[in-house]
Design a protein around this motif. Structure first.
Motif, PDB file in Angstrom:
ATOM      1  N   ALA A 148       0.755  -1.368   0.034  1.00 16.58           N
ATOM      2  CA  ALA A 148       0.122   0.091   0.138  1.00 16.58           C
ATOM      3  C   ALA A 148       0.922   1.411   0.096  1.00 16.58           C
ATOM      4  N   GLY A 149       0.618   2.088  -1.044  1.00 18.28           N
ATOM      5  CA  GLY A 149       1.187   3.484  -1.017  1.00 18.28           C
ATOM      6  C   GLY A 149       2.646   3.495  -1.550  1.00 18.28           C
ATOM      7  N   ARG A 150       3.108   2.391  -1.949  1.00 15.32           N
ATOM      8  CA  ARG A 150       4.157   2.105  -2.645  1.00 15.32           C
ATOM      9  C   ARG A 150       4.310   2.417  -3.936  1.00 15.32           C
ATOM     10  N   SER A 151       5.748   2.624  -4.547  1.00 16.23           N
ATOM     11  CA  SER A 151       5.610   2.964  -6.041  1.00 16.23           C
ATOM     12  C   SER A 151       5.699   1.598  -6.625  1.00 16.23           C
ATOM     13  N   VAL A 152       5.207   1.371  -7.852  1.00 16.69           N
ATOM     14  CA  VAL A 152       5.248   0.293  -8.655  1.00 16.69           C
ATOM     15  C   VAL A 152       5.651   0.521 -10.041  1.00 16.69           C
ATOM     16  N   GLY A 153       6.426   0.118 -10.802  1.00 10.66           N
ATOM     17  CA  GLY A 153       6.903   0.234 -12.029  1.00 10.66           C
ATOM     18  C   GLY A 153       6.709  -0.750 -12.900  1.00 10.66           C
ATOM     19  N   ILE A 154       5.801  -0.539 -14.071  1.00 10.65           N
ATOM     20  CA  ILE A 154       5.249  -1.563 -14.893  1.00 10.65           C
ATOM     21  C   ILE A 154       6.060  -1.215 -16.379  1.00 10.65           C
ATOM     22  N   VAL A 155       6.628  -2.192 -16.970  1.00  9.80           N
ATOM     23  CA  VAL A 155       7.287  -2.220 -17.972  1.00  9.80           C
ATOM     24  C   VAL A 155       6.515  -3.040 -19.173  1.00  9.80           C
ATOM     25  N   GLY A 156       5.800  -1.971 -20.066  1.00 11.04           N
ATOM     26  CA  GLY A 156       4.908  -2.494 -20.977  1.00 11.04           C
ATOM     27  C   GLY A 156       3.395  -2.344 -20.737  1.00 11.04           C
ATOM     28  N   ALA A 157       2.671  -1.627 -21.456  1.00 10.23           N
ATOM     29  CA  ALA A 157       1.450  -1.311 -21.170  1.00 10.23           C
ATOM     30  C   ALA A 157       0.362  -2.441 -21.859  1.00 10.23           C
ATOM     31  N   ALA A 161      -0.674  -6.031 -18.083  1.00  9.22           N
ATOM     32  CA  ALA A 161      -0.505  -4.709 -17.378  1.00  9.22           C
ATOM     33  C   ALA A 161      -1.543  -4.046 -16.899  1.00  9.22           C
ATOM     34  N   ARG A 162      -2.431  -3.932 -17.696  1.00  7.58           N
ATOM     35  CA  ARG A 162      -3.687  -3.090 -17.568  1.00  7.58           C
ATOM     36  C   ARG A 162      -4.538  -3.717 -16.350  1.00  7.58           C
ATOM     37  N   ALA A 163      -4.601  -5.100 -16.317  1.00 11.04           N
ATOM     38  CA  ALA A 163      -5.316  -5.868 -15.342  1.00 11.04           C
ATOM     39  C   ALA A 163      -4.543  -5.678 -14.057  1.00 11.04           C
ATOM     40  N   LEU A 164      -3.234  -5.852 -14.011  1.00  8.37           N
ATOM     41  CA  LEU A 164      -2.315  -5.558 -12.503  1.00  8.37           C
ATOM     42  C   LEU A 164      -2.961  -3.996 -12.271  1.00  8.37           C
ATOM     43  N   ILE A 165      -2.940  -2.904 -13.162  1.00 10.22           N
ATOM     44  CA  ILE A 165      -3.042  -1.577 -12.735  1.00 10.22           C
ATOM     45  C   ILE A 165      -4.547  -1.496 -12.098  1.00 10.22           C
ATOM     46  N   ASP A 174       1.771   4.433  -6.283  1.00 13.49           N
ATOM     47  CA  ASP A 174       2.044   5.475  -7.503  1.00 13.49           C
ATOM     48  C   ASP A 174       2.505   4.508  -8.349  1.00 13.49           C
ATOM     49  N   VAL A 175       1.735   4.301  -9.422  1.00 13.07           N
ATOM     50  CA  VAL A 175       2.093   3.482 -10.768  1.00 13.07           C
ATOM     51  C   VAL A 175       2.708   4.298 -11.814  1.00 13.07           C
ATOM     52  N   VAL A 176       3.901   3.630 -12.020  1.00 10.91           N
ATOM     53  CA  VAL A 176       4.702   4.263 -13.403  1.00 10.91           C
ATOM     54  C   VAL A 176       4.989   3.316 -14.307  1.00 10.91           C
ATOM     55  N   VAL A 177       4.694   3.563 -15.467  1.00 13.26           N
ATOM     56  CA  VAL A 177       4.558   2.769 -16.822  1.00 13.26           C
ATOM     57  C   VAL A 177       5.712   3.356 -17.870  1.00 13.26           C
ATOM     58  N   TYR A 178       6.585   2.274 -18.151  1.00 11.74           N
ATOM     59  CA  TYR A 178       7.240   2.437 -19.335  1.00 11.74           C
ATOM     60  C   TYR A 178       6.961   1.750 -20.356  1.00 11.74           C
ATOM     61  N   ASP A 179       6.456   2.452 -21.543  1.00  7.29           N
ATOM     62  CA  ASP A 179       6.097   2.020 -22.754  1.00  7.29           C
ATOM     63  C   ASP A 179       6.179   2.908 -24.017  1.00  7.29           C
ATOM     64  N   ARG A 186      -3.571   8.364 -22.726  1.00 12.18           N
ATOM     65  CA  ARG A 186      -3.766   6.838 -22.394  1.00 12.18           C
ATOM     66  C   ARG A 186      -3.371   6.590 -20.962  1.00 12.18           C
ATOM     67  N   ALA A 187      -2.262   6.997 -20.644  1.00 19.03           N
ATOM     68  CA  ALA A 187      -1.653   6.798 -19.351  1.00 19.03           C
ATOM     69  C   ALA A 187      -2.520   7.576 -18.279  1.00 19.03           C
ATOM     70  N   ALA A 188      -3.137   8.874 -18.653  1.00 12.67           N
ATOM     71  CA  ALA A 188      -3.926   9.390 -17.711  1.00 12.67           C
ATOM     72  C   ALA A 188      -5.359   8.589 -17.579  1.00 12.67           C
ATOM     73  N   ALA A 189      -5.679   8.152 -18.582  1.00  8.94           N
ATOM     74  CA  ALA A 189      -6.912   7.166 -18.551  1.00  8.94           C
ATOM     75  C   ALA A 189      -6.744   6.020 -17.870  1.00  8.94           C
ATOM     76  N   LEU A 190      -5.619   5.567 -17.648  1.00  8.65           N
ATOM     77  CA  LEU A 190      -5.333   4.143 -16.727  1.00  8.65           C
ATOM     78  C   LEU A 190      -5.003   4.926 -15.395  1.00  8.65           C
ATOM     79  N   GLY A 191      -4.738   6.158 -15.200  1.00  7.75           N
ATOM     80  CA  GLY A 191      -4.449   6.414 -13.872  1.00  7.75           C
ATOM     81  C   GLY A 191      -3.015   6.089 -13.359  1.00  7.75           C
ATOM     82  N   VAL A 192      -2.164   6.349 -14.592  1.00  7.67           N
ATOM     83  CA  VAL A 192      -0.618   6.357 -14.216  1.00  7.67           C
ATOM     84  C   VAL A 192       0.093   7.319 -14.703  1.00  7.67           C
ATOM     85  N   ARG A 193       1.499   7.107 -14.488  1.00  6.01           N
ATOM     86  CA  ARG A 193       2.198   8.276 -15.216  1.00  6.01           C
ATOM     87  C   ARG A 193       3.090   7.360 -15.875  1.00  6.01           C
ATOM     88  N   THR A 194       3.792   8.268 -16.960  1.00  8.84           N
ATOM     89  CA  THR A 194       4.875   7.497 -17.667  1.00  8.84           C
ATOM     90  C   THR A 194       6.393   7.823 -17.129  1.00  8.84           C
TER      91      THR A 194
END
Length: 329
Positions: A148-157, A161-165, A174-179, A186-194
């Motif tokens: 809870a409340g930690r940073s999660v980095g996701i490689v590939g959207a 990845a969307r299921a995990l998000i 704090d979900v961060v995505v590299y893709d 699209r990142a904003a719609a997923l509620g993540v930042r790139t």
């Protein structure tokens, strides 16, 4: 007019992926022919002749382009499994064949696996389990952590990845995505930042969700692994070649990192005792997307979209977009 459907899978596979929803859809909307035993090219051609829809799954042989010779052949392929790249050639889509894949349903199972792996390693459950089995009890100088409340980095959207998000939302991470294909909208719609790959890998938790492509092989290099913060938890449920596996294991065995691996390079892997007994490592045999409920839902998942496509021309979530073929898993 009732469409003709051929179930091009063995009876054993049909029992595995055709749950009650699929069988109801077949009974209500199709005139079905079921394979009665083993499958070879001749049997596949026989089943496909004169049918409108092919229902396939794991174990279905590669569908030769000759099935669609002279502009004929089934107009729909519904794959009750993941990737279709080993099932059909790209040119088949150019012949007007519409393809559906259950990869999106499998993605939910993978998302649950990734969440479970994160929680398991965050709480250091393998270490506590091993200690208790060895006759120990609580370790006063050691305790697990939280997600809870930690940073999660996701490689590939990807769909996994969307299921995990989605599953992470209650944890307030704090979900961060590299893709490179994910834009800001699209990142904003997923509620993540790139972020860049290096930035993404510096999160407290990292989960990989990339296809096996030349651009993704070896993308998580030894240098990037060395730059990951101490205590980072990495989950790989996508493809083994995406990671420098020896480098990752070096840092896991040293105790600096933790990892959950469901995929390997090569498969199956061959590990020594130091790896097999490491409490910082959770090892599973490529089963992230393999659940009882998930498998039984696969045929129904694609057939629901096939019915909508045939009746209304609607592209459902299992539709395989020809434009996305180059980057698809």
């Amino acid at each position: 007019m009732v469409s003709k459907l051929a179930v091009v899978m063995t009876p054993e596979r049909a029992a595995d992926v055709c749950g009650p929803d699929a069988r109801r859809l077949i009974e209500e909307h199709f005139e079905a022919t079921w394979a009665e035993g083993g499958l070879d090219d001749r049997e596949v051609a026989r089943l496909a002749a004169g049918c409108d829809v092919l229902l396939t799954s794991w174990g279905t042989p590669h569908l030769d382009a000759s099935i669609w010779a002279d502009g004929g052949g089934p107009k729909v392929v519904a794959h009750a499994a993941g990737t279709v790249k080993k099932l059909i050639d790209r040119q088949v889509l150019d012949q007007g064949v519409t393809v559906f894949s259950a990869a999106g349903r499998i993605a939910w199972s993978v998302g649950e696996y990734c969440l479970a792996a994160m929680l398991t390693l965050a709480r250091r459950l393998p270490r506590f389990d091993a200690a208790l089995r060895g006759g120990g009890w609580k370790q006063k100088d050691f305790r697990g952590g939280e997600l809870a409340g930690r940073s999660v980095g996701i490689v590939g959207a990807s769909s996994t990845a969307r299921a995990l998000i989605t599953l992470l939302k209650p944890f307030g991470c704090d979900v961060v995505v590299y893709d490179p294909y994910l834009d800001e909208a699209r990142a904003a719609a997923l509620g993540v930042r790139t972020a860049t790959l290096a930035e993404t890998l510096r999160c407290a938790f990292v989960s990989l969700h990339v296809p096996d492509l030349p651009a993704t092989r070896g993308m998580v290099t030894r240098q990037l692994i060395e730059a990951m913060p101490d205590g980072t938890i990495l989950v790989n449920s996508s493809r083994g070649p995406a990671v420098d596996q020896p480098a990752l294991l070096d840092h896991v065995l040293s105790g600096r990192l933790l990892a959950a691996l469901d995929v390997y390079d090569p498969e199956p892997p061959s590990f020594g005792e130091s790896v097999l007994s490491c409490p910082n490592l959770l090892l599973t045999p490529h089963i992230a997307g393999d659940t009882t409920e998930g498998h039984l839902a696969l045929a129904g998942y694609v057939l629901a979209d096939v019915v909508d496509w045939l009746d209304k021309g609607v592209r459902g979530p299992s539709f395989v977009d020809p434009a996305a073929w180059p980057t698809a898993a």
